[in-house]
Design a protein around this motif. Structure first.
Motif, PDB file in Angstrom:
ATOM      1  N   CYS A   1       5.256  -3.656   0.020  1.00 33.51           N
ATOM      2  CA  CYS A   1       4.958  -2.993  -1.262  1.00 33.51           C
ATOM      3  C   CYS A   1       6.072  -2.030  -1.657  1.00 33.51           C
ATOM      4  O   CYS A   1       6.270  -1.775  -2.843  1.00 33.51           O
TER       5      CYS A   1
ATOM      6  N   CYS B   1      -1.777  -2.979  -0.962  1.00 34.42           N
ATOM      7  CA  CYS B   1      -2.129  -4.378  -0.667  1.00 34.42           C
ATOM      8  C   CYS B   1      -3.207  -4.504   0.405  1.00 34.42           C
ATOM      9  O   CYS B   1      -3.676  -5.606   0.667  1.00 34.42           O
TER      10      CYS B   1
ATOM     11  N   CYS C   1      -2.249  -0.265   4.149  1.00 36.47           N
ATOM     12  CA  CYS C   1      -1.495   0.027   2.932  1.00 36.47           C
ATOM     13  C   CYS C   1      -2.505   0.185   1.797  1.00 36.47           C
ATOM     14  O   CYS C   1      -3.350  -0.679   1.595  1.00 36.47           O
TER      15      CYS C   1
ATOM     16  N   CYS D   1       3.139  -0.078   2.552  1.00 38.34           N
ATOM     17  CA  CYS D   1       3.754  -0.890   3.598  1.00 38.34           C
ATOM     18  C   CYS D   1       5.177  -1.297   3.203  1.00 38.34           C
ATOM     19  O   CYS D   1       5.587  -1.089   2.068  1.00 38.34           O
TER      20      CYS D   1
HETATM   21 ZN    ZN Z   1       1.326  -3.015   0.946  1.00 37.27          ZN
END
Ligand code: ZN
Length: 199
Positions: free
Chosen positions: A73, A61, A58, A70
């Motif tokens: 998020c 993050c 991702c 992801c």
């Molecule tokens: Zn993420």
């Protein structure tokens, strides 16, 4: 004369590289696989291939994910003002399992360990600072392992986050020193998160 034919010893060597797996267990794995039908082995090798082909990171993050951003998020119900910083993806999974935390995460990709060449530029610290500056983050929770490397990472991050005037907290003590978040039980971890202390 070698102990086993080459294809067998090659695979034993591969399993032996896995964390926590010694030569005896590696041998057991290989002899177990030898008894399996060919389709089972093909399925296993396909699963192994998919591991790298279908997994990405991702970009927010830095967690391993099937899609970018992801699922955490991109979840609108999560509190985007709080970021919980962890060393590895499995630490994030442990915190998710407590069901206690509703903010976002940031995966550093390890702990600082200059002796082993893990210097700040090897971790996703730049990316963390960019998020703090650009995303209106209000609190950073440093959920790092209660060991020497975790402590040095906390010290380093506290120092560089200080000028940004952002509330920085760390997990409450209660997690045994030298332990690993991955193996902490959910109750201890959930209490450590609830009782987090400002630094
Ligand atoms: Zn993420």
């Amino acid at each position: 004369m070698p102990k086993f034919p080459e294809p067998i010893s090659n695979l034993i060597n591969e399993f032996n590289k896995l964390p926590g797996i010694g030569p005896k267990t590696s041998e057991r794995f290989v002899f177990y696989l030898l008894k399996q039908p060919k389709e089972e082995i093909s399925r296993l090798s396909q699963v192994l291939e998919n591991l790298k082909d279908k997994i990405t990171y991702c970009s927010a993050c830095q967690n391993i994910s099937e899609k970018n951003p992801c699922y955490i998020c991109s979840d609108q119900r999560r509190d985007k003002k709080v970021i919980c910083v962890v060393a590895e993806s499995h630490d994030m999974a442990s915190i998710e399992n407590t069901g206690e935390y509703k903010g976002l995460y940031h995966v550093l990709g390890g702990d600082l360990n200059p002796l082993e060449g893990i210097t700040p530029d090897r971790l996703k610290i730049k990316e963390l600072l960019a998020r703090v500056k650009n995303d209106g983050v209000k609190e950073i929770i440093l959920a790092l392992n209660p060991d020497l490397e975790g402590e040095s990472t906390i010290l380093y991050l506290t120092k560089i986050l200080k000028p940004l005037n952002i509330k920085t907290t760390r997990l409450a003590r209660g997690l045994p020193m030298g332990s690993d978040l991955e193996y902490a039980d959910e109750v201890t971890l959930s209490n450590a998160l609830k009782g987090r202390l400002e630094i």
